[in-house]
Motif scaffolding. Sequence first.
Motif, PDB file in Angstrom:
ATOM      1  N   ARG A  19      38.078  69.769 -53.183  1.00 49.84           N
ATOM      2  CA  ARG A  19      37.124  70.116 -54.248  1.00 49.84           C
ATOM      3  C   ARG A  19      37.324  71.597 -54.563  1.00 49.84           C
ATOM      4  O   ARG A  19      36.972  72.475 -53.772  1.00 49.84           O
ATOM      5  CB  ARG A  19      35.683  69.872 -53.835  1.00 49.84           C
ATOM      6  CG  ARG A  19      34.698  70.265 -54.966  1.00 49.84           C
ATOM      7  CD  ARG A  19      33.248  70.119 -54.587  1.00 49.84           C
ATOM      8  NE  ARG A  19      32.859  68.740 -54.456  1.00 49.84           N
ATOM      9  CZ  ARG A  19      32.447  67.959 -55.461  1.00 49.84           C
ATOM     10  NH1 ARG A  19      32.438  68.433 -56.681  1.00 49.84           N
ATOM     11  NH2 ARG A  19      32.067  66.730 -55.234  1.00 49.84           N
ATOM     12  N   HIS A  20      37.892  71.837 -55.750  1.00 49.97           N
ATOM     13  CA  HIS A  20      38.005  73.206 -56.245  1.00 49.97           C
ATOM     14  C   HIS A  20      36.689  73.555 -56.949  1.00 49.97           C
ATOM     15  O   HIS A  20      36.049  72.672 -57.531  1.00 49.97           O
ATOM     16  CB  HIS A  20      39.176  73.330 -57.225  1.00 49.97           C
ATOM     17  CG  HIS A  20      40.507  73.057 -56.599  1.00 49.97           C
ATOM     18  ND1 HIS A  20      41.096  73.913 -55.707  1.00 49.97           N
ATOM     19  CD2 HIS A  20      41.351  72.003 -56.727  1.00 49.97           C
ATOM     20  CE1 HIS A  20      42.258  73.411 -55.314  1.00 49.97           C
ATOM     21  NE2 HIS A  20      42.434  72.248 -55.913  1.00 49.97           N
ATOM     22  N   PRO A  21      36.269  74.805 -56.896  1.00 49.32           N
ATOM     23  CA  PRO A  21      34.995  75.174 -57.519  1.00 49.32           C
ATOM     24  C   PRO A  21      34.937  74.733 -58.985  1.00 49.32           C
ATOM     25  O   PRO A  21      35.871  74.961 -59.752  1.00 49.32           O
ATOM     26  CB  PRO A  21      34.971  76.709 -57.406  1.00 49.32           C
ATOM     27  CG  PRO A  21      35.838  77.002 -56.221  1.00 49.32           C
ATOM     28  CD  PRO A  21      36.915  75.954 -56.256  1.00 49.32           C
ATOM     29  N   GLY A  22      33.852  74.033 -59.337  1.00 51.41           N
ATOM     30  CA  GLY A  22      33.635  73.605 -60.709  1.00 51.41           C
ATOM     31  C   GLY A  22      34.471  72.424 -61.171  1.00 51.41           C
ATOM     32  O   GLY A  22      34.506  72.113 -62.360  1.00 51.41           O
ATOM     33  N   GLN A  23      35.183  71.755 -60.256  1.00 52.81           N
ATOM     34  CA  GLN A  23      36.037  70.635 -60.636  1.00 52.81           C
ATOM     35  C   GLN A  23      35.665  69.377 -59.863  1.00 52.81           C
ATOM     36  O   GLN A  23      34.959  69.437 -58.860  1.00 52.81           O
ATOM     37  CB  GLN A  23      37.511  70.977 -60.382  1.00 52.81           C
ATOM     38  CG  GLN A  23      38.013  72.126 -61.228  1.00 52.81           C
ATOM     39  CD  GLN A  23      39.487  72.394 -60.986  1.00 52.81           C
ATOM     40  OE1 GLN A  23      40.187  71.591 -60.393  1.00 52.81           O
ATOM     41  NE2 GLN A  23      39.942  73.543 -61.454  1.00 52.81           N
ATOM     42  N   GLU A  24      36.171  68.246 -60.340  1.00 53.09           N
ATOM     43  CA  GLU A  24      35.985  66.977 -59.649  1.00 53.09           C
ATOM     44  C   GLU A  24      36.808  66.961 -58.360  1.00 53.09           C
ATOM     45  O   GLU A  24      37.797  67.692 -58.237  1.00 53.09           O
ATOM     46  CB  GLU A  24      36.445  65.818 -60.543  1.00 53.09           C
ATOM     47  CG  GLU A  24      35.613  65.642 -61.805  1.00 53.09           C
ATOM     48  CD  GLU A  24      34.217  65.136 -61.504  1.00 53.09           C
ATOM     49  OE1 GLU A  24      34.073  64.220 -60.663  1.00 53.09           O
ATOM     50  OE2 GLU A  24      33.262  65.669 -62.100  1.00 53.09           O
ATOM     51  N   SER A 129      37.474  85.063 -52.690  1.00 50.21           N
ATOM     52  CA  SER A 129      37.071  83.949 -53.555  1.00 50.21           C
ATOM     53  C   SER A 129      37.393  82.615 -52.903  1.00 50.21           C
ATOM     54  O   SER A 129      38.451  82.455 -52.281  1.00 50.21           O
ATOM     55  CB  SER A 129      37.817  84.019 -54.893  1.00 50.21           C
ATOM     56  OG  SER A 129      37.475  85.175 -55.585  1.00 50.21           O
TER      57      SER A 129
END
Length: 145
Positions: A19-24, A129
């Motif tokens: 799970r990458h930030p802001g992605q499915e 990050s």
Amino acid sequence: MESKKIGQPVRIRLHSSIRHPGQEIETHELQATGRLIEKANTFYLKYDEDHNGENIQTTLKISEQDALIMRSGAVKMRLPFDTEQNRVGEYGNGPATFPLQVKTNHLEFTEESKGGQFKVQYELHTEGSLLGTYKLNITYTEGTK
């Protein structure tokens, strides 16, 4: 069963989710054959995988307290896992490599008579990050067929 010190042939099934930030969530499956080697209470699971026609050799080193994934070939990667402290790893594709902070949230290894299972949940950070949250589940069973 063959001696694990020499290298027991095993079938490997790998399931990962990212799970990458802001992605499915992305999921990946891999099946391979490899070898399980045991030395001084440490297990080494070695296998090759094909990535877009290029070979990647992967070694998973598992001990009671920590683990390490090392990849070489088309991708170079070193990810140390330790639930007690964050560790520094690295990732490279081609000539460029960059450092990663590895935060291990969960690490579990189960060895059975005819196979075993390795599970790890971790976060990768670079330059402060969050790159993503990862779950990796590797099961292996004795034999090559």
